[in-house]
Design an enzyme around this catalytic site. Structure first.
Site, PDB file in Angstrom:
ATOM      1  N   TRP A 102       8.865  18.445  -6.718  1.00 43.25           N
ATOM      2  CA  TRP A 102       8.290  17.928  -8.041  1.00 43.25           C
ATOM      3  C   TRP A 102       7.884  18.883  -9.034  1.00 43.25           C
ATOM      4  O   TRP A 102       7.967  19.120  -9.982  1.00 43.25           O
ATOM      5  CB  TRP A 102       7.242  16.746  -7.911  1.00 43.25           C
ATOM      6  CG  TRP A 102       7.994  15.583  -7.267  1.00 43.25           C
ATOM      7  CD1 TRP A 102       7.683  15.174  -5.908  1.00 43.25           C
ATOM      8  CD2 TRP A 102       8.752  14.649  -7.840  1.00 43.25           C
ATOM      9  NE1 TRP A 102       8.472  14.132  -5.698  1.00 43.25           N
ATOM     10  CE2 TRP A 102       9.297  13.778  -6.661  1.00 43.25           C
ATOM     11  CE3 TRP A 102       9.426  14.834  -9.195  1.00 43.25           C
ATOM     12  CZ2 TRP A 102      10.458  13.031  -7.125  1.00 43.25           C
ATOM     13  CZ3 TRP A 102      10.360  13.780  -9.464  1.00 43.25           C
ATOM     14  CH2 TRP A 102      10.711  12.834  -8.586  1.00 43.25           C
ATOM     15  N   ASP A 171      -0.538  17.419 -11.394  1.00 43.79           N
ATOM     16  CA  ASP A 171       0.181  16.277 -11.077  1.00 43.79           C
ATOM     17  C   ASP A 171      -0.082  15.382  -9.888  1.00 43.79           C
ATOM     18  O   ASP A 171       0.052  16.168  -8.873  1.00 43.79           O
ATOM     19  CB  ASP A 171       1.681  16.572 -10.854  1.00 43.79           C
ATOM     20  CG  ASP A 171       2.452  15.310 -10.717  1.00 43.79           C
ATOM     21  OD1 ASP A 171       2.054  14.263 -10.577  1.00 43.79           O
ATOM     22  OD2 ASP A 171       3.694  15.596 -10.565  1.00 43.79           O
ATOM     23  N   LYS A 195       2.614   4.553  -7.352  1.00 44.36           N
ATOM     24  CA  LYS A 195       2.136   4.684  -5.965  1.00 44.36           C
ATOM     25  C   LYS A 195       0.920   4.034  -5.414  1.00 44.36           C
ATOM     26  O   LYS A 195       0.986   3.306  -4.641  1.00 44.36           O
ATOM     27  CB  LYS A 195       2.445   6.298  -5.591  1.00 44.36           C
ATOM     28  CG  LYS A 195       3.572   6.743  -5.993  1.00 44.36           C
ATOM     29  CD  LYS A 195       3.838   8.320  -5.996  1.00 44.36           C
ATOM     30  CE  LYS A 195       5.026   8.706  -6.538  1.00 44.36           C
ATOM     31  NZ  LYS A 195       6.174   8.445  -5.988  1.00 44.36           N
TER      32      LYS A 195
END
Ligand code: PMP
Length: 360
Positions: A102, A171, A195
Site C-alpha cells: 500500500w 493511511d 475494514k
C-alpha cells in the site's frame, strides 16, 4: 448460516448492526422509504449524516481543529487526492515510506501527480519490518511524509508515528480505531472504511484545518478537499449507505468502550493467534519482525505450499473463511477487524492447533 469471516476487506460486520439495518431497510425512521431511496437533501438524511460524522470525530478522538470528511472512492482515491491537493506547488515534494504494497502504490500514484520520492524502502527487507526513525530521509522541499500505519498484505504495523518536522499523512485503512491515533503528530489521517467500519465505497478523512487553509491551486471540485470541507461532504450525492452503516458501527463501538475497548479486543484476538504460531515448534511461521507484527492482519505460513492449500481447504470447510494470503504473497492471513468476534479468533486458534497435531 454465518461463517467466521477473516477476509481482509470488505470484511465481516457485526450481526446486530446488519440486523438493525435489515429491520429498517424498507422504512427508515418513519420516512416511508428505504435509506437507499431517501434524498440526501432530506432532513432524515441530514440528521443521519451529521450524526455519523460526529460519531467519527468522537470515536477517533479527533481534535476540533480537524475537519471530518467522507469521500467516495476508497483509499485508492485518496492516493490521488493527497498529491493533487498537497503538491499543487511545483516546488513541493511528497515523501513516502515504501513499507509494503500500500505504501508502494501510494507513492506510485503520487509520482503520477507530482514530485514524490521514497523516504525509506522496505522492499530490500521483504517488507518484514517498519523503519526506525533515523532511517527516514526527509529531503528539501518535502511538503509531507506519507505513512501506512498498518500494511494489510505484509502484516506489519508502525509502532510510533514519525515526528520529523513535516506534516504527517497517515493511511489508517486497516487499523483505524484498533488503537488510538497520535493526533498531535498527524495532519491528514484517512482510510477506506471497508475494514473496521462499514461496507466499501468511501474513505473517511480527517484533515487539520491549518493544512486545509494553506492549500493552493485549482482542482475539479470532486478532487478538492476544500469543497468537501465547505459543503459538509454533501456537495454532491454522498455515499449514503456506507455513511449510514458507519454510524451504526461507531455507535456499537462506543457502547463497547470506544477505541480503548477495541484496542484491547484486537490485541486479545491477535494474541491468541500469534500464541498458536509461536508455540507450534515452527510448524506455523510468522514471516515478519515480531516487534512490528500487525494486530489486525496476522500473516502466517505453513511448512509447504501443499500444507497451506490443505489448511485453507479444511478451514474453509469448517466455516473459517477468507484465510488465504493476498495473491501477491501467498500463505495465510487472518484479518481481525472490529466486526470479528473474539469467539471467531478462538475457533481459528483451536482449528490451527488441531490441524498441526494431525498434520505434523
Ligand atoms: N491502503 C491500505 C492500507 C489498504 O489495506 C487498502 C485496501 N486493502 C487500500 C489502501 C486501498 O483501499 P481501497 O480498496 O479502499 O481503495
Amino acid at each position: 448460516m454465518r461463517v467466521d469471516n477473516f477476509g481482509a476487506g470488505p470484511c465481516t460486520l457485526p450481526l446486530p448492526i446488519l440486523e438493525e439495518a435489515q429491520a429498517e431497510f424498507l422504512d427508515f425512521e418513519g420516512s416511508g422509504m428505504s435509506i437507499l431511496e431517501l434524498s440526501h437533501r432530506s432532513s432524515f438524511y441530514e440528521r443521519m449524516h451529521e450524526e455519523a460524522l460526529s460519531l467519527a470525530r468522537e470515536g477517533s478522538g479527533a481534535p476540533e481543529d480537524f475537519e471530518v470528511l467522507v469521500i467516495a472512492g476508497g483509499a485508492t482515491m485518496q492516493f490521488a487526492m493527497i498529491p493533487a491537493n498537497l503538491l499543487a506547488d511545483p516546488a513541493s515534494r511528497g515523501a513516502y515510506l515504501r513499507t509494503g504494497t500500500w505504501g508502494r502504490l501510494a507513492l506510485a500514484d503520487a509520482g503520477r501527480w507530482g514530485d514524490a520520492y521514497c523516504a525509506w524502502d522496505g522492499e530490500p527487507h521483504g517488507y518484514r519490518r517498519m523503519p526506525e526513525l533515523s532511517e527516514i530521509r526527509i529531503e528539501s522541499g518535502a511538503r509531507y511524509l506519507h505513512v501506512t500505519s498498518n500494511e494489510t498484505i505484509g502484516g506489519i504495523r508502525m509502532l510510533e508515528m514519525p515526528a520529523l518536522g513535516v506534516p504527517l499523512v497517515v493511511d489508517v485503512s486497516s487499523d483505524f480505531l484498533a488503537r488510538p491515533i497520535q493526533w498531535e503528530l498527524c495532519d491528514l489521517v484517512y482510510g477506506g472504511v471497508q475494514k473496521n467500519l462499514a461496507p466499501a465505497g468511501m474513505a473517511l478523512v480527517f484533515m487539520r484545518r491549518s493544512l486545509l487553509d494553506n492549500l493552493v491551486g485549482t482542482l475539479p471540485r470532486f478532487f478538492d478537499y476544500r469543497w468537501y470541507a465547505a459543503k459538509g461532504s454533501t456537495g454532491n450525492t454522498p455515499p449514503v449507505f456506507p455513511i449510514y452503516m458507519m454510524g451504526k458501527m461507531l455507535k456499537l463501538l462506543r457502547s463497547l468502550g470506544g477505541v480503548t475497548g477495541l484496542e484491547q479486543r484486537t490485541a486479545h484476538k491477535a494474541g491468541i493467534i500469534y500464541d498458536v504460531i509461536d508455540q507450534s515448534d515452527g510448524y506455523y511461521r510468522s514471516p515478519v519482525d515480531p516487534r512490528h507484527r500487525s494486530h489486525t492482519n496476522v500473516v502466517f505460513r505453513l511448512p509447504t505450499p501443499e500444507a497451506e492449500s490443505q489448511f485453507l481447504k479444511e478451514s474453509n470447510a469448517a466455516g473459517l473463511v477468507g484465510l488465504k494470503g493476498h495473491r501477491s504473497v501467498g500463505g495465510c492471513r487472518a484479518s481481525l477487524y472490529a466486526g470479528l468476534q473474539l469467539e471467531s479468533a478462538a475457533r481459528l486458534a483451536s482449528f490451527m492447533s488441531d490441524f498441526r497435531e494431525t498434520n505434523s
